[in-house]
Design an enzyme around this catalytic site. Structure first.
Site, short mmCIF file in Angstrom:
data_model
loop_
_atom_site.label_atom_id
_atom_site.label_comp_id
_atom_site.label_asym_id
_atom_site.label_seq_id
_atom_site.Cartn_x
_atom_site.Cartn_y
_atom_site.Cartn_z
N SER A 154 69.18 168.27 99.11
CA SER A 154 68.81 169.27 100.11
C SER A 154 67.94 168.70 101.23
O SER A 154 67.19 169.43 101.86
CB SER A 154 68.10 170.46 99.44
OG SER A 154 68.92 171.02 98.43
N ARG A 155 68.03 167.38 101.43
CA ARG A 155 67.26 166.69 102.47
C ARG A 155 65.75 166.73 102.23
O ARG A 155 64.96 166.46 103.13
CB ARG A 155 67.57 167.25 103.87
CG ARG A 155 69.03 167.01 104.31
CD ARG A 155 69.33 165.51 104.39
NE ARG A 155 70.65 165.22 104.89
CZ ARG A 155 71.71 164.94 104.12
NH1 ARG A 155 71.59 164.95 102.80
NH2 ARG A 155 72.87 164.66 104.65
N LEU A 156 65.34 167.07 101.01
CA LEU A 156 63.92 167.04 100.66
C LEU A 156 63.60 165.67 100.07
O LEU A 156 63.29 165.52 98.89
CB LEU A 156 63.59 168.16 99.67
CG LEU A 156 63.71 169.58 100.24
CD1 LEU A 156 63.45 170.61 99.14
CD2 LEU A 156 62.72 169.77 101.39
#
Length: 212
Positions: A189-191
């Protein structure tokens, strides 16, 4: 599919402050060894970014040849565009991207030339054709054609003859002395996980987590 739709979700690993070593050079060595063990193509390839006197940046891919507590070493033509940039502004940045491991390492600091003895030692270890190429090429200077470049190589080859080629004064090594390193591990999730090291005036490295 449009370019905007090209994406990958990262899930191989995670990274926290407790995972990394206190010494960022040692941590880099750990990740570099893992990149080599993973048989990544050219794990020693890095982007080197420089800035000229007018603040115009440029970057290119080079190969790291050595790293230790003193810094990160590569070799090139001192008269090249990057060499001219570093004469005017000795700040630079390196970037390693090990795609298969979903990892990046950013390194920033000041750059200085290594000693002539160190440059000689590495130059003499290179394949003969590479040494002649370094003598022949006026890196970053315009040239009319490939044939003209090949002619310069032949001319340099003939000038060397049966002698051992000597390192030209315009060619040698640089060392980036880091004051900032950042280790990036891709996450879902691009975290992404980002752990940065900053060097204090007293020689102490401080670690911190950054938001993705």
């Amino acid at each position: 599919m449009s370019i905007a739709d090209l994406r990958k979700d990262y899930s191989r690993a995670s990274l926290s402050k407790s995972d990394v070593l206190a010494d960022p050079i040692a941590q880099f060595g750990k990740w570099f060894d893992e990149a080599v063990m993973a048989k990544i193509a050219e794990p020693n390839a890095m982007s080197v970014a420089t800035v000229d006197a007018n603040g115009r940046p440029s970057s290119r891919i080079l190969l790291i040849k050595e790293f230790d507590p003193r810094g990160f070493v590569w070799f090139t033509n001192y008269a090249s565009r990057k060499g001219q940039d570093l004469e005017q502004n000795n700040n630079a940045a390196l970037l390693f991207h090990w795609v298969e491991l979903e990892r990046q390492v950013r390194i920033e600091g000041r750059v200085e030339k290594i000693s002539a003895a160190e440059s000689d030692a590495y130059f003499n270890s290179r394949p003969l054709a590479s040494r002649i190429g370094a003598i022949a090429s006026h890196q970053s200077a315009p040239i009319d054609s490939r044939d003209a470049l090949d002619a310069l190589f032949v001319q340099a080859e003939q000038s060397v003859g049966s002698d051992v080629p000597k390192r030209p004064e315009h060619w040698g090594g640089y060392r980036l002395i880091p004051d900032y390193l950042e280790f990036w591990q891709g996450r879902r999730s691009r975290l992404h996980d980002r752990i940065a090291y900053r060097l204090h005036d007293d020689g102490r490295w401080e670690r911190e987590r950054l938001q993705p």
